[in-house]
Design a protein around this motif. Structure first.
Motif, mmCIF file in Angstrom:
data_model
loop_
_atom_site.group_PDB
_atom_site.id
_atom_site.type_symbol
_atom_site.label_atom_id
_atom_site.label_comp_id
_atom_site.label_asym_id
_atom_site.label_seq_id
_atom_site.Cartn_x
_atom_site.Cartn_y
_atom_site.Cartn_z
ATOM 1 N N GLN A 14 11.163 67.546 19.760
ATOM 2 C CA GLN A 14 10.365 67.376 18.540
ATOM 3 C C GLN A 14 10.204 65.876 18.241
ATOM 4 N N ALA A 17 8.481 65.015 14.884
ATOM 5 C CA ALA A 17 9.397 65.208 13.760
ATOM 6 C C ALA A 17 10.440 64.098 13.715
ATOM 7 N N TYR A 21 11.041 61.606 10.665
ATOM 8 C CA TYR A 21 12.385 61.539 10.080
ATOM 9 C C TYR A 21 12.826 60.091 9.932
#
Length: 322
Positions: A14, A17, A21
């Protein structure tokens, strides 16, 4: 731990993501700790890495190039994280298409690592491998083959003949021999490498797919493209601190009290009431729950012990009369 959570996202596939983050984490850490805090620099490094992994190699080069002078100013030019930043910058230069710039950067990094770490340190050997690889990518296939041929005996001596990095070096040596025009030497080297892998336990009919072979060949550059996981710092605000226990371990009750003493670091708080489970167990075994409940409240005003009666013959300290 906060950085490890983001790394877990990216390493599980990911990457988008993970990039988001670290963007959010960087804004929070920078707001709380400032722009020169080591944790802020760590978040910038991780964001740059996952920006490149998400497909923006040029953006990763720019981010690492901006990070490097700040790390040199805050941590010093010889700090391990500064060397890691230089490694990541050189790597992403090559990934962005500047193979000659990556080779030059790895040559400069190799000189400093040999001075600071020594010629046999694993990071030094990784830098030699990356320098050889990007020298070949820049067009000097013969120089890459020579560099890998010089690296192989050092890898075998330091790491052993069956170490994954040693096998990757043999694979790279065979590959660049073929790129340099020595097809027969490349075929012989690949045959010997394949026989060694079969002897190591791989079934004879099982071969590596082409993408796995390419991943083995460039494995070395990822060994030092290390993620910055940060460290706990005493100046962190409480919001950035985590409890010191193993991940996944939820401890709702205190540890059992050892015999003849208190638990370590036991605070003198109000006693807890008896649990219903203890009542049930005591009833099943015919015991008195009040005697076996170690958490029952203690008396704050214990009764004084009964006075001892003097012996008939008197005590030892009694003076002899006459």
């Amino acid at each position: 731990m906060l950085h490890s959570a983001g790394q877990s996202l990216g390493e599980s596939g990911q990457v988008i993501a993970a990039r988001g983050y670290f963007q959010h984490l960087l804004s929070e850490i920078q707001r709380r700790l400032g722009s020169d805090h080591p944790q802020t620099l760590t978040a910038r490094s991780n964001l740059a890495r996952w920006r490149g992994e998400a497909g923006d190699a040029a953006g990763a080069v720019t981010a690492f190039a901006d990070l490097l002078p700040d790390r040199q100013r805050v941590l010093g030019p010889d700090h391990p994280r500064t060397l890691t930043t230089r490694h990541n910058l050189a790597r992403w230069r090559g990934m962005a298409g500047d193979a000659a710039g990556a080779a030059t950067a790895f040559a400069d990094l190799l000189a400093d690592q040999q001075r600071l770490l020594g010629p046999d340190h694993p990071h030094t050997l990784v830098a030699r491998s990356n320098l050889a690889r990007w020298r070949g990518e820049a067009g000097d296939a013969a120089g890459a083959a020579t560099a890998f041929a010089d690296l192989l005996p050092d890898r075998q001596r330091v790491l052993g003949p069956d170490h994954p990095s040693t096998l990757a070096t043999r694979h790279s040596l065979a590959y660049w021999r073929g790129e340099a025009g020595d097809a027969a030497g490349a075929a012989t080297a690949f045959a010997e490498l394949l026989a060694g892998r079969h002897a190591a336990g791989r079934p004879p009919g099982q071969t590596l797919p082409p993408r796995r072979q390419e991943a083995d060949r460039v494995r070395e550059e990822d060994r030092l493209a290390l993620p910055d996981r940060g460290h706990q710092h005493p100046a962190h605000p409480r919001a950035l601190r985590l409890p010191r226990h193993r991940p996944g371990l939820v401890r709702r009750r205190p540890l059992p009290r050892p015999r003849g003493g208190r638990r370590p670091c036991e605070s003198r708080q109000a006693p807890r009431p008896r649990t219903p489970a203890l009542e049930v167990l005591a009833g099943q075994h015919g015991l008195d729950a009040r005697r076996h409940d170690r958490r029952r409240p203690r008396r704050l005003d214990p009764a004084p012990p009964p006075a001892r009666r003097p012996r008939a013959g008197g005590g030892r300290n009694r003076r002899r009369s006459g």
